[in-house]
Design an enzyme around this catalytic site. Sequence first.
Site, PDB file in Angstrom:
ATOM      1  CB  SER A 137      58.262  51.669 -15.458  1.00  0.00           C
ATOM      2  OG  SER A 137      57.486  51.295 -16.590  1.00  0.00           O
ATOM      3  CE1 TYR A 151      54.112  54.371 -13.350  1.00  0.00           C
ATOM      4  CE2 TYR A 151      54.774  54.011 -15.628  1.00  0.00           C
ATOM      5  CZ  TYR A 151      54.659  53.555 -14.331  1.00  0.00           C
ATOM      6  OH  TYR A 151      55.087  52.300 -14.005  1.00  0.00           O
TER       7      TYR A 151
END
Length: 253
Positions: A137, A151
């Site tokens: 990501s 995350y």
Amino acid sequence: MSALLENRTALVTGGTLGIGRGIAETLGRHGARVVVTGLTEQECADARARGVDAHVLDVRDAAACRDVVARVVEHHGGLSVLAANAGIYPQARIAEMTDADVDGIVDVNLKGTIHALQAALPALTASGRGRVVVTSSITGNVTGYPGWAHYGATKAAQMGFVRTAAIELARAGITVNAVLPGNVLTPGLRALGEEYMARMARSVPLGFLAEPEDVGEVVAFLASDGARYVTGQGVVVDGGQVLPESPEALDEI
């Protein structure tokens, strides 16, 4: 259908939903034999109803990963592409974050990626042209966002793993790369509402949010012979989202 991945068998973990489903469908359109995993039997049943070979898998379980890979090899004669996509993205502010929150996301996003590659490694080596593509990501690698510190930490950790795995596996003919998506129009993103999606789209220079297939096309390239000399890299797929120096920069275009 193109022949970019003809005669390749690809395993997409977390391939029943969202970005993973987009990756799986795109690899299939490019000629690969695609197998997906999902966390629940219902997810897998829905995929099978679409004609996709699907297996229930919790990537936290290393033995289960080995079992799924063995079934793929037995049924399809080998495995040459691993798209390690399975992941979770729960929110938790740092002040309220618990050890369980941290352990849960590390076990899936980081350890799950490692488990999947460990399980697939013998088959990828045997293929002579193994390809591994991890779904990381921009969060954690390039950007941050409140509520997703844990995350982002796992996504940055995935890139650390990718770089060293690329070195370790190079002499086996295996490349290891990652895609770093920005905001993608998945059911999870849509659930945040039209206002949120419109705000996110305004932050992207191209002016729109990605479809899962946009990520899938980059994965397909990295899985192909055309990317045989690309390894240890993270390809940002975000429509230019990380480029503006400030929000005001977009007012100038």
